[in-house]
Design a protein around this motif. Structure first.
Motif, PDB file in Angstrom:
ATOM      1  N   VAL A   5      36.894  47.353  51.098  1.00  0.00           N
ATOM      2  CA  VAL A   5      36.809  46.247  50.294  1.00  0.00           C
ATOM      3  C   VAL A   5      37.662  45.911  49.145  1.00  0.00           C
ATOM      4  N   ALA A   6      38.205  44.307  49.979  1.00  0.00           N
ATOM      5  CA  ALA A   6      39.370  43.727  49.206  1.00  0.00           C
ATOM      6  C   ALA A   6      39.706  44.207  47.608  1.00  0.00           C
ATOM      7  N   ASP A   7      40.669  44.802  47.181  1.00  0.00           N
ATOM      8  CA  ASP A   7      41.289  44.634  46.054  1.00  0.00           C
ATOM      9  C   ASP A   7      41.662  42.940  45.517  1.00  0.00           C
ATOM     10  N   GLU A   8      42.204  42.432  44.529  1.00  0.00           N
ATOM     11  CA  GLU A   8      42.592  41.290  44.516  1.00  0.00           C
ATOM     12  C   GLU A   8      43.746  41.390  45.060  1.00  0.00           C
ATOM     13  N   ALA A   9      45.215  42.166  44.934  1.00  0.00           N
ATOM     14  CA  ALA A   9      45.939  41.952  46.122  1.00  0.00           C
ATOM     15  C   ALA A   9      45.380  41.557  46.899  1.00  0.00           C
ATOM     16  N   GLN A  10      45.043  42.032  47.735  1.00  0.00           N
ATOM     17  CA  GLN A  10      44.767  42.310  50.185  1.00  0.00           C
ATOM     18  C   GLN A  10      44.339  41.051  48.948  1.00  0.00           C
ATOM     19  N   LYS A  11      43.539  40.340  48.396  1.00  0.00           N
ATOM     20  CA  LYS A  11      42.545  38.968  48.225  1.00  0.00           C
ATOM     21  C   LYS A  11      43.773  37.876  48.951  1.00  0.00           C
ATOM     22  N   THR A  12      44.432  38.091  47.681  1.00  0.00           N
ATOM     23  CA  THR A  12      45.697  37.025  47.688  1.00  0.00           C
ATOM     24  C   THR A  12      46.401  36.799  49.139  1.00  0.00           C
ATOM     25  N   GLU A  13      46.453  37.900  49.442  1.00  0.00           N
ATOM     26  CA  GLU A  13      46.794  38.353  51.338  1.00  0.00           C
ATOM     27  C   GLU A  13      46.700  37.764  51.951  1.00  0.00           C
TER      28      GLU A  13
END
Length: 318
Positions: A5-13
């Motif tokens: 489950v992605a965190d916020e930094a991974q979502k932005t990436e």
């Protein structure tokens, strides 16, 4: 391979990667703004999860999102059980990683995780832009998908209706609409409908174009809700509850007038069985097979009908 489950930094990436698929006509920075604003919307904050399929080293192989939405399954006693269905969106594999079955594996793992962790899960739903074949591998079946293209008009948008609706009117408008009388259906909450209007607000701001003055209309006991798709120059009807052929004509005429005033080229209505004969008799109405957004369903519990027997209003799309 494992699911994350992605965190916020991974979502932005991931946003930077998915721009190639869904960013135009925005710039990269505008697309990043769009994604951040949509994730900050109350419906997203409450229902959205971003999933990553990663290899042993943590490299992302593919990704998707799920949105939780209410659904209702009729039992043998005729009573509906409220549950949750999960709309899968933004399935994306980078070009260099395609052809290895990563998306299929992701679909399988996400469905298994939803079945395991969500006691009220009833179905997984997606709207495919790449046809049905790839998702059939994961147990999804498609429903027929037709659009009605309606001309815009230059008349008074409120002439044939009792009132035009603004964004704040959505909860009351949704509450007055009839639910489908079918074995299984999904039904959006007001926040989900407003998520579509938030997309409209974002594109209107970033592309510097006017929004329609209304997001729907009421005539007699009938109601319609709609939103601008600025990327395509369309006004899409999100939901249509028409109690008569005359009411359907009045509501869609009001939509056409709003589209014209906003500089849009057409009104688009997803076909539903209850209103199709009435829409077919409207002047210049044109029925076309939908090129994208093909509804597909994977049951997450027993007892669901075939996908072809489930109604899909445009408001359910994500």
């Amino acid at each position: 391979m494992h699911l994350v489950v992605a965190d916020e930094a991974q979502k932005t990436e991931r946003d930077r990667h998915t721009y190639a698929a869904w960013g135009s006509p925005l710039t990269v920075e505008q697309f990043l703004q769009r994604e951040q604003r949509l994730r900050a919307h109350p419906w997203s904050r409450d229902t959205l999860r971003t999933w990553l399929l990663c290899d042993g080293s943590g490299r992302v192989l593919t990704s998707c999102e799920t949105f939780r939405t209410p659904s209702y399954l009729r039992g043998p006693d005729g009573q509906y059980t409220r549950g949750d269905s999960f709309v899968i969106a933004s399935v994306f594999t980078e070009p260099a990683l395609r052809g290895h079955g990563h998306a299929t594996r992701l679909m399988d793992l996400v469905a298994t995780e939803l079945e395991r962790t969500q006691p009220g899960a009833q179905a997984a739903v997606l709207y495919s832009d790449v046809g049905a074949r790839i998702y059939r591998r994961s147990g999804y079946q498609e429903a027929p998908a037709w659009d009605w293209h309606l001309p815009v008009g230059q008349g008074d948008a409120g002439l044939q209706v009792d009132s035009l609706l603004e964004d704040a009117d959505v909860p009351a408008a949704l509450a007055r609409m009839r639910r489908p009388d079918v074995p299984f259906y999904l039904w959006p909450e007001a926040a989900q409908v407003d998520w579509h209007l938030e997309r409209e607000r974002i594109y209107a701001e970033l592309l510097r174009r006017p929004r329609p003055k209304a997001c729907g209309a009421v005539v007699n006991a009938s109601t319609a809700l709609w939103a601008m798709m600025a990327r395509y120059g369309e006004l899409v009807v999100l939901m249509l509850d028409a109690r008569s052929e005359e009411d359907a004509a009045a509501l869609l005429e009001a939509a056409g007038a709003q589209a014209h005033k906003a500089g849009l080229a057409r009104v688009v209505l997803w076909e539903e069985a209850g209103t199709m004969p009435w829409v077919a008799r409207l002047p210049e109405a044109r029925r076309e097979a939908r090129e994208g957004s093909l509804p597909m369903v994977r049951p997450l519990r027993e007892g669901l009908p075939a996908a072809a027997d489930i109604p899909f209003a445009r408001a359910l799309w994500a």
